[in-house]
Design an enzyme around this catalytic site. Structure first.
Site, PDB file in Angstrom:
ATOM      1  N   PHE A   1       0.842  -1.198   0.000  1.00  0.00           N
ATOM      2  CA  PHE A   1       0.000   0.000   0.000  1.00  0.00           C
ATOM      3  C   PHE A   1       0.871   1.239   0.000  1.00  0.00           C
ATOM      4  CE2 PHE A   1      -2.426   3.340   2.304  1.00  0.00           C
ATOM      5  CZ  PHE A   1      -3.458   3.489   1.393  1.00  0.00           C
ATOM      6  N   GLY A   2       0.620   2.120  -0.978  1.00  0.00           N
ATOM      7  CA  GLY A   2       1.330   3.390  -1.077  1.00  0.00           C
ATOM      8  C   GLY A   2       0.389   4.550  -0.852  1.00  0.00           C
ATOM      9  N   TYR A   3       0.862   5.551  -0.123  1.00  0.00           N
ATOM     10  CA  TYR A   3       0.044   6.720   0.186  1.00  0.00           C
ATOM     11  C   TYR A   3       0.722   8.027  -0.220  1.00  0.00           C
ATOM     12  CZ  TYR A   3       3.224   6.545   4.140  1.00  0.00           C
ATOM     13  OH  TYR A   3       4.352   6.476   4.906  1.00  0.00           O
ATOM     14  N   GLY A   4       1.984   7.949  -0.654  1.00  0.00           N
ATOM     15  CA  GLY A   4       2.742   9.113  -1.103  1.00  0.00           C
ATOM     16  C   GLY A   4       3.349   8.805  -2.452  1.00  0.00           C
ATOM     17  N   SER A   5       4.631   9.109  -2.607  1.00  0.00           N
ATOM     18  CA  SER A   5       5.285   8.957  -3.909  1.00  0.00           C
ATOM     19  C   SER A   5       5.275   7.516  -4.419  1.00  0.00           C
ATOM     20  CB  SER A   5       6.718   9.480  -3.854  1.00  0.00           C
ATOM     21  OG  SER A   5       7.495   8.725  -2.955  1.00  0.00           O
TER      22      SER A   5
ATOM     23  N   GLU B   1      12.355   2.790   2.268  1.00  0.00           N
ATOM     24  CA  GLU B   1      11.523   3.370   3.328  1.00  0.00           C
ATOM     25  C   GLU B   1      12.148   3.367   4.719  1.00  0.00           C
ATOM     26  OE1 GLU B   1       8.761   4.949   2.540  1.00  0.00           O
ATOM     27  OE2 GLU B   1       8.822   4.296   0.451  1.00  0.00           O
TER      28      GLU B   1
END
Length: 176
Positions: A7-11, A84
């Protein structure tokens, strides 16, 4: 584990940097996208930290989920950890996602560590804008990061009202 989702929420949403079989919009409940991570290098300095995105407790967050082929699981998780976990401000966690239509899956995501020195806490839009307006790091001005993020979210059809408020406050500060 039958499936491996990220799950990605930014770049990560528009620049994942890894191969995937499927990409779909998803929502995680219990976490929100927030400028809650102090940036000492890319968008600020130790003397004048900027703010970058973290996934923090509370609310919900729309983002992108990526399904990874089984033969790529190890490669992708190694890549994500290198990307990350550089300063360990994020914690690798499994989160429950919900897709449009109701389907639910577990995914790996990176949640801000509230005990880390880079955790900025819950700032309101005015406080965040005051930081973003003046911070600059090796990757450029902090405000460019915020405006770029919003542009990508808009292209994906994702609204983030709080981040939009921060950008509006930055524009107000510039005009003053």
């Amino acid at each position: 584990m039958d499936e491996f989702w990220v799950f990605g929420y930014g770049s990560l949403m528009w620049n994942p940097g890894f191969e995937f079989l499927e990409r779909a919009e998803a929502r995680v409940h219990g976490y929100r996208r927030s400028l809650c991570v102090r940036s000492f290098v890319h968008r600020g300095t130790r003397d004048n930290p900027g703010l970058v995105l973290g996934l923090d407790r509370g609310g919900a967050c729309r983002g992108m989920a990526f399904r990874i082929s089984p033969e790529k699981w190890d490669e992708v998780i190694d890549y994500l950890r290198a990307r990350e976990l550089v300063t360990n401000v994020y914690l690798e966690r499994r989160v429950r996602l919900q897709f449009v239509g109701g389907r639910r899956v577990e995914a790996v995501s990176y949640i801000v560590d509230r005990d880390h020195e880079q955790y900025a806490g819950s700032l309101d839009a005015v406080e965040a804008a005051q930081v973003v307006n003046v911070a600059k790091g090796q990757s450029g001005p902090n405000d460019a990061y915020v405006f770029n993020t919003l542009a990508h979210l808009k292209q994906m059809g994702i609204r983030d009202h709080w981040l939009e408020q921060v950008a509006g406050e930055v524009e107000r500060l510039r005009a003053a």
